[in-house]
Design a protein around this motif. Structure first.
Motif, short mmCIF file in Angstrom:
data_model
loop_
_atom_site.label_atom_id
_atom_site.label_comp_id
_atom_site.label_asym_id
_atom_site.label_seq_id
_atom_site.Cartn_x
_atom_site.Cartn_y
_atom_site.Cartn_z
N ARG A 94 4.39 35.77 56.83
CA ARG A 94 5.54 34.90 57.11
C ARG A 94 6.36 35.46 58.27
O ARG A 94 6.75 36.62 58.25
N GLY A 99 8.71 27.29 52.63
CA GLY A 99 7.79 27.10 51.51
C GLY A 99 8.17 27.85 50.25
O GLY A 99 9.34 27.86 49.84
N SER A 100 7.18 28.49 49.64
CA SER A 100 7.41 29.15 48.34
C SER A 100 8.34 30.37 48.48
O SER A 100 8.99 30.77 47.53
N PHE A 101 8.42 30.94 49.70
CA PHE A 101 9.31 32.08 49.94
C PHE A 101 10.77 31.61 49.86
O PHE A 101 11.62 32.26 49.25
N ASP A 175 4.43 30.42 59.18
CA ASP A 175 3.65 31.27 58.26
C ASP A 175 2.21 30.80 58.26
O ASP A 175 1.90 29.74 58.82
N PHE A 176 1.34 31.57 57.65
CA PHE A 176 -0.07 31.18 57.56
C PHE A 176 -0.77 31.98 56.49
O PHE A 176 -0.26 33.01 56.03
N LYS A 177 -1.95 31.49 56.14
CA LYS A 177 -2.77 32.16 55.12
C LYS A 177 -4.12 32.53 55.71
O LYS A 177 -4.73 31.72 56.42
N ASP A 197 -3.88 23.03 58.05
CA ASP A 197 -3.95 23.11 56.58
C ASP A 197 -3.49 24.48 56.09
O ASP A 197 -3.07 24.62 54.95
N ARG A 200 1.91 26.94 58.84
CA ARG A 200 3.07 26.06 59.08
C ARG A 200 3.41 26.15 60.56
O ARG A 200 3.59 27.26 61.10
N1 U5P Z 1 -1.33 28.33 52.13
C1 U5P Z 1 -2.66 27.95 52.19
N2 U5P Z 1 -3.34 27.75 51.02
C2 U5P Z 1 -2.76 27.91 49.80
C3 U5P Z 1 -1.40 28.30 49.76
C4 U5P Z 1 -0.72 28.50 50.94
O1 U5P Z 1 -3.22 27.81 53.27
O2 U5P Z 1 -3.43 27.72 48.77
C5 U5P Z 1 -0.58 28.55 53.38
C6 U5P Z 1 0.45 27.46 53.65
O3 U5P Z 1 -0.09 26.43 54.44
C7 U5P Z 1 1.53 28.22 54.37
C8 U5P Z 1 1.43 29.65 53.82
O4 U5P Z 1 1.24 28.25 55.76
O5 U5P Z 1 0.13 29.75 53.25
C9 U5P Z 1 2.50 29.96 52.79
O6 U5P Z 1 2.49 28.97 51.79
P1 U5P Z 1 3.60 28.93 50.64
O7 U5P Z 1 3.39 30.15 49.78
O8 U5P Z 1 4.95 28.94 51.30
O9 U5P Z 1 3.34 27.65 49.89
#
Ligand code: U5P
Length: 238
Positions: A94, A99-101, A175-177, A197, A200
């Motif tokens: 992040r 989002g979830s944060f 942010d990203f995953k 996907d 963000r």
């Molecule tokens: N994210 C994913 N897959 C998931 C969960 C989150 O790609 O199953 C990515 C969201 O797109 C975001 C980042 O960019 O991780 C943080 O997500 P979040 O924890 O704020 O929902």
């Protein structure tokens, strides 16, 4: 190279065998999911957009000496990857509060963090991908300490490269995953996808150019992802 037996079907991708045991054929599908798969919709054209965006981003990372599973784009919806064993860990980085944060700490979205924060989630649909820390990673035997240190430092490096790539087309990487995998030789490399996907992306006016348009019902996903792809393609041609 031919597409062989279906090996695995994920939420938005299908993986097939090829004649070469070391390679897999990846097909991006038109499914969009939210709430860890509990909300599902088919959005025509989404697979092609994510495949093309991911392919462009991974080509750039490969060129910057990041070891990744991406080999080549095969068609609008397909790519060839090195076969890896995915580590069931979602590595989230992040740069800004969102989002979830934002939810977890009761914060407004938007603030730039003084330094990037890396989080780990255990990939498990049955458990709803719980938030975990380093000690949990070791307890669950997902990675050794030196491997986790490598994953963290690689994620920071990738963040710096991705921030530059997105900034070139006027987008802030909020942010990203990432997901990492182990090769047959035991080497850890970047795998899976990098697309709207999994990132963000906000433009200068604060518009969301990512999956939040679907998650929050605030726009047309195809229109937004097409804007991202076109901008990346135009930037590449400059
Ligand atoms: N994210 C994913 N897959 C998931 C969960 C989150 O790609 O199953 C990515 C969201 O797109 C975001 C980042 O960019 O991780 C943080 O997500 P979040 O924890 O704020 O929902």
């Amino acid at each position: 190279m031919r597409k062989g037996r279906l090996l695995y079907e994920g939420k938005a991708k299908k993986l097939y065998e090829t004649e070469d045991k070391q390679l897999i054929w990846v097909e991006y599908c038109d499914n969009a999911t939210a709430l860890n798969g509990k909300r599902k919709e088919e959005i025509k054209g989404k697979g092609a957009l994510n495949n093309q965006i991911t392919s462009l981003i991974f080509q750039k990372l490969n060129a910057e000496q990041i070891q990744t599973s991406f080999i080549e784009q095969l068609s609008k919806t397909e790519q060839l990857n090195q076969k890896v064993e995915i580590i069931p860990l979602e590595v989230v980085l992040r740069n800004r509060v969102a989002g979830s944060f934002a939810k977890r700490f009761g914060l407004e979205e938007g603030e730039v963090l003084p330094q990037p924060i890396i989080e780990f989630y255990y990939k498990s649909d049955a458990l709803d991908d719980p938030f975990i820390n380093d000690a949990h990673v070791y307890f669950l035997e997902l990675a050794q300490p030196e491997e986790l240190e490598f994953i963290k430092s690689e994620t920071l490096k990738i963040n710096a490269l991705l921030q530059k790539i997105w900034a070139k087309i006027g987008l802030s990487l909020v942010d990203f995953k990432l997901e990492f995998g182990r090769t047959a030789e035991g080497e850890i490399i970047l795998a899976d996808e990098i697309s709207p996907d999994t990132c963000r992306l906000w433009d200068a006016e604060g518009n969301h150019l990512d999956k939040d348009v679907f998650r929050r019902n605030i726009g047309d996903l195809i229109e937004v992802y097409s804007r991202v792809l076109t901008a990346l393609q135009e930037e590449k041609e400059l």
